[in-house]
Scaffold this motif. Structure first.
Motif, mmCIF file in Angstrom:
data_model
loop_
_atom_site.group_PDB
_atom_site.id
_atom_site.type_symbol
_atom_site.label_atom_id
_atom_site.label_comp_id
_atom_site.label_asym_id
_atom_site.label_seq_id
_atom_site.Cartn_x
_atom_site.Cartn_y
_atom_site.Cartn_z
ATOM 1 N N VAL A 127 0.750 -1.034 -0.045
ATOM 2 C CA VAL A 127 0.090 0.004 0.008
ATOM 3 C C VAL A 127 1.019 1.223 0.095
ATOM 4 N N VAL A 128 0.636 2.087 -0.919
ATOM 5 C CA VAL A 128 1.316 3.240 -0.805
ATOM 6 C C VAL A 128 0.453 4.456 -0.275
ATOM 7 N N THR A 129 0.986 5.325 0.316
ATOM 8 C CA THR A 129 0.273 6.207 1.181
ATOM 9 C C THR A 129 0.776 7.698 0.799
ATOM 10 N N ALA A 130 -0.123 8.651 0.594
ATOM 11 C CA ALA A 130 0.371 10.035 0.270
ATOM 12 C C ALA A 130 -0.824 10.957 1.016
ATOM 13 N N ARG A 131 -0.088 12.178 1.211
ATOM 14 C CA ARG A 131 -1.253 13.152 1.717
ATOM 15 C C ARG A 131 -1.870 13.840 0.593
ATOM 16 N N PHE A 132 -1.452 13.929 -0.454
ATOM 17 C CA PHE A 132 -2.158 14.323 -1.658
ATOM 18 C C PHE A 132 -2.433 13.431 -2.917
ATOM 19 N N LEU A 133 -3.255 13.294 -3.550
ATOM 20 C CA LEU A 133 -3.549 12.609 -4.575
ATOM 21 C C LEU A 133 -3.971 13.350 -6.119
ATOM 22 N N ILE A 134 -3.251 13.080 -7.061
ATOM 23 C CA ILE A 134 -3.563 13.637 -8.427
ATOM 24 C C ILE A 134 -3.655 12.452 -9.350
ATOM 25 N N SER A 135 -5.024 12.129 -9.752
ATOM 26 C CA SER A 135 -5.348 10.995 -10.855
ATOM 27 C C SER A 135 -5.089 11.636 -12.137
ATOM 28 N N ALA A 136 -4.164 11.055 -12.879
ATOM 29 C CA ALA A 136 -3.862 11.455 -14.261
ATOM 30 C C ALA A 136 -3.817 10.237 -15.096
ATOM 31 N N VAL A 137 -5.193 9.324 -14.835
ATOM 32 C CA VAL A 137 -5.522 8.187 -15.639
ATOM 33 C C VAL A 137 -5.807 8.400 -16.998
ATOM 34 N N GLY A 138 -6.124 9.327 -17.553
ATOM 35 C CA GLY A 138 -6.630 9.890 -18.745
ATOM 36 C C GLY A 138 -8.172 9.686 -19.181
ATOM 37 N N ALA A 139 -8.254 9.965 -20.175
ATOM 38 C CA ALA A 139 -9.599 9.877 -20.992
ATOM 39 C C ALA A 139 -10.180 8.484 -21.275
ATOM 40 N N PRO A 392 -11.276 14.756 -0.093
ATOM 41 C CA PRO A 392 -10.223 15.628 0.228
ATOM 42 C C PRO A 392 -8.885 15.130 -0.446
ATOM 43 N N ASN A 393 -8.013 16.348 -0.520
ATOM 44 C CA ASN A 393 -6.751 16.332 -1.194
ATOM 45 C C ASN A 393 -6.791 15.378 -2.522
ATOM 46 N N ARG A 394 -7.757 15.589 -3.283
ATOM 47 C CA ARG A 394 -7.518 14.541 -4.403
ATOM 48 C C ARG A 394 -8.425 15.419 -5.540
ATOM 49 N N TRP A 395 -7.518 15.215 -6.847
ATOM 50 C CA TRP A 395 -7.823 16.027 -8.151
ATOM 51 C C TRP A 395 -7.905 15.400 -9.134
ATOM 52 N N THR A 396 -8.710 15.065 -10.159
ATOM 53 C CA THR A 396 -8.632 14.327 -11.412
ATOM 54 C C THR A 396 -8.318 15.201 -12.608
ATOM 55 N N LEU A 397 -7.277 14.845 -13.535
ATOM 56 C CA LEU A 397 -6.900 15.875 -14.551
ATOM 57 C C LEU A 397 -7.879 15.812 -15.516
ATOM 58 N N CYS A 398 -8.546 14.554 -15.789
ATOM 59 C CA CYS A 398 -9.558 14.465 -16.788
ATOM 60 C C CYS A 398 -10.379 13.907 -16.365
ATOM 61 N N GLY A 399 -11.508 14.818 -15.882
ATOM 62 C CA GLY A 399 -12.846 14.482 -15.100
ATOM 63 C C GLY A 399 -14.050 15.071 -15.782
ATOM 64 N N PRO A 400 -15.197 14.906 -15.401
ATOM 65 C CA PRO A 400 -16.290 15.372 -16.044
ATOM 66 C C PRO A 400 -16.447 16.587 -16.648
ATOM 67 N N TYR A 401 -17.010 16.703 -17.834
ATOM 68 C CA TYR A 401 -16.839 18.015 -18.634
ATOM 69 C C TYR A 401 -15.654 18.439 -18.878
ATOM 70 N N SER A 402 -14.630 17.884 -19.212
ATOM 71 C CA SER A 402 -13.224 18.527 -19.120
ATOM 72 C C SER A 402 -12.611 18.859 -20.628
ATOM 73 N N TRP A 403 -13.045 18.162 -21.817
ATOM 74 C CA TRP A 403 -12.393 18.488 -22.908
ATOM 75 C C TRP A 403 -13.093 19.663 -23.490
ATOM 76 N N THR A 404 -12.186 20.648 -23.805
ATOM 77 C CA THR A 404 -12.687 21.870 -24.357
ATOM 78 C C THR A 404 -12.264 22.056 -26.032
ATOM 79 N N GLY A 405 -12.015 20.722 -26.780
ATOM 80 C CA GLY A 405 -12.026 20.854 -28.322
ATOM 81 C C GLY A 405 -10.489 21.185 -28.480
ATOM 82 N N SER A 406 -9.568 21.164 -27.305
ATOM 83 C CA SER A 406 -8.200 21.494 -27.715
ATOM 84 C C SER A 406 -7.349 20.206 -27.603
ATOM 85 N N GLY A 407 -5.980 20.101 -27.685
ATOM 86 C CA GLY A 407 -5.260 19.069 -27.646
ATOM 87 C C GLY A 407 -5.291 18.703 -26.215
#
Length: 511
Positions: A127-139, A392-407
């Motif tokens: 098990v890996v533990t971290a204070r903050f978590l960024i989910s960069a799993v992708g689309a 808490p302390n969690r962010w998703t880089l590709c989440g609901p309503y995210s694609w804006t027509g850009s790369g």
């Protein structure tokens, strides 16, 4: 008493999003982070996919990081190997490899209420533990395990998948069937057609495939692209055009926009029908290749060889629905047995915008909050597409309503900026936990849902007859962000800091 977490920040995924997050953390002076990658190399989809013909479908100047522009792209639309090499080079340049733990598949994310940190369960690993978590799993979260066709496991020949392509297997002269006509299939079909014995394409829904203005970039043009500001200007100009169109769609009067959409689709369908008639020789085949839905109802593709492949004597198109896969091939509902040596399953991915993609018990937040349960009951939603109240302390880089027509790179940069800004503010306030306030999240979702009315009309009403991952199983258009690119970037980089609640860890727990 709980032990302190192993890392200050954990990033899940070392694809384009994970690389962006790592660079942004390092630039912010945050060095105590780990990137957990399920594969054995960085690059995400560009490492996992290596099928014939793989390449980008937007120009390279729009498919790169703003902090690592590359002037030496060999083509306007580079092939997969070059794109993968680019991501590897960026990871090396910013010294990210020392932060990556490869062959580490995060299966569950569980918030520790007492300790105020995340526990990441990695299957058989620790098990890996971290204070903050960024989910960069992708689309495209994972290839579909179930293709939805009976008998798929019974086929006795060679099975190829875009994400698991066996290049050592020689398909020359073989009888090949391919199920699916999505973006991967559009690239695979013209690449293998000249080499196989026969190629049978099983199509459920036709795909838009427009000409691809691709060519090699000469050295003189590469020198121009190397001039500071040139690529940024080219990309910025394209974003301004896309931004104005998208803003016009979501901000304009509904009745007017609906009428324009109706007329736009009708004109495009008629024009494409004329284009297909010039390219495809057989009248019956070109009729089956012509969509009866709008250009943007499904992901459009670009190819100079896809439609032409159907002019080959060894390529045939089947649109009768599949009844079952047999040990020797495919049986369609008209009773025809199609025998193959090779079967290619280009049947798509589970995407971030569908509630079914999120498994119960895999992301569990404060007080047992279950992300899958929330999304299935309340619909997909997240503050600025990255934060969910209860996590808490969690962010998703590709989440609901995210694609804006850009790369992809442009918006994973902005969402990485959001996560790093929130983490930096938490540290600056001497806090250990930050969580988006429910009232802020709810207000944001009400606004973004209201702005999405015209997109829902286009995808669920005007083109509701066509299957598309732009419209999820709940009938919502959570793939596309109903705002312009620049509005989304401002929202992620300049969100009110007090939209988050900042607290310390419980008394007696090491910070």
């Amino acid at each position: 008493m709980n032990n302190p977490p192993q890392y200050e920040v954990a990033v899940i995924g070392a694809g384009p999003g994970g690389i962006a997050a790592g660079v942004k953390l390092r630039q912010a002076g945050i060095e105590d982070f780990v990137i957990l990658e399920r594969s054995d190399e960085v690059g995400g989809s560009w490492h996992e996919n290596h099928y014939p013909g793989l390449g980008v479908d937007i120009p390279a100047v729009a498919y790169q990081y703003s902090f690592a522009r590359n002037a030496k792209w060999s083509r306007v639309f580079p092939l997969g190997a070059e794109v993968k090499a680019y991501h590897m080079e960026v990871a090396r340049r910013f010294d990210l490899y020392r932060n990556v733990r490869f062959d580490t598949n995060v299966e569950r994310e569980v918030w520790d209420d007492e300790g105020g940190y995340w526990k990441l369960h990695t299957g058989e690993g620790p098990v890996v533990t971290a204070r903050f978590l960024i989910s960069a799993v992708g689309a495209f979260v994972r290839p579909k395990a179930e293709v939805g066709i009976p008998g798929v496991d019974s086929f006795a020949g060679k099975v190829q998948r875009p994400t698991d392509w066996d290049h050592d297997y020689d398909m020359a002269g073989k009888r090949v069937g391919i199920i699916g006509t999505g973006a991967s299939a559009v690239q695979i079909i013209p690449s293998i057609a000249p080499h196989v014995g026969t190629l049978t394409v099983f199509q459920r829904t036709p795909v838009w495939s427009i000409p691809k203005p691709d060519f090699r970039i000469p050295p003189t043009a590469q020198k121009v692209l190397a001039v500071p500001g040139v690529q940024a200007a080219l990309h910025g100009g394209a974003l301004l055009v896309i931004d104005s169109v998208l803003r016009g769609v979501v901000k304009g009067p509904n009745r007017t926009v609906h009428t324009v959409m109706d007329q736009f689709d009708a004109v495009c369908i008629a024009a494409y029908r004329r284009y297909v008639s010039r390219v495809v020789q057989d009248p019956a085949t070109r009729e089956r290749l012509t969509p009866n839905f709008g250009l943007f109802a499904k992901r459009p593709t670009m190819s100079n060889g896809y439609l032409k492949a159907y002019n080959r004597d060894n390529v045939s198109l089947v649109t009768d629905s599949i009844e079952t896969i047999t040990p020797t091939g495919v049986r369609t509902r008209d009773g025809v047995e199609h025998e193959f040596d090779v079967l290619i399953l280009a049947t798509g991915y589970e995407v971030f915008s569908d509630p079914e993609t999120y498994r119960p018990g895999t992301v569990v937040g404060r007080n047992g909050f279950d992300l899958a349960k929330f999304y299935n009951e309340e619909g997909l939603q997240a503050y600025e597409s990255v934060s969910v109240h209860g996590l808490p302390n969690r962010w998703t880089l590709c989440g609901p309503y995210s694609w804006t027509g850009s790369g992809w790179h442009a918006f994973v940069e902005m969402t990485s900026d959001h996560a790093v800004r929130a983490i930096t503010e938490t540290r600056g306030r001497g806090a250990a936990i930050c969580e988006i306030r429910k009232e802020a999240a709810d207000a944001y979702h009400r606004r973004i849902y209201h702005q999405g009315e015209t997109l829902r009309y286009y995808l669920a009403d005007l083109n509701g007859h066509v299957p598309t991952y732009y419209r999820n199983s709940q009938g919502d258009t959570t793939y596309v962000r109903p705002s312009g690119f620049f509005e989304a970037r401002r929202g992620n980089r300049k969100f009110p800091l007090d939209d988050y609640l900042y607290t310390t860890v419980p008394e007696g727990v090491p910070a």
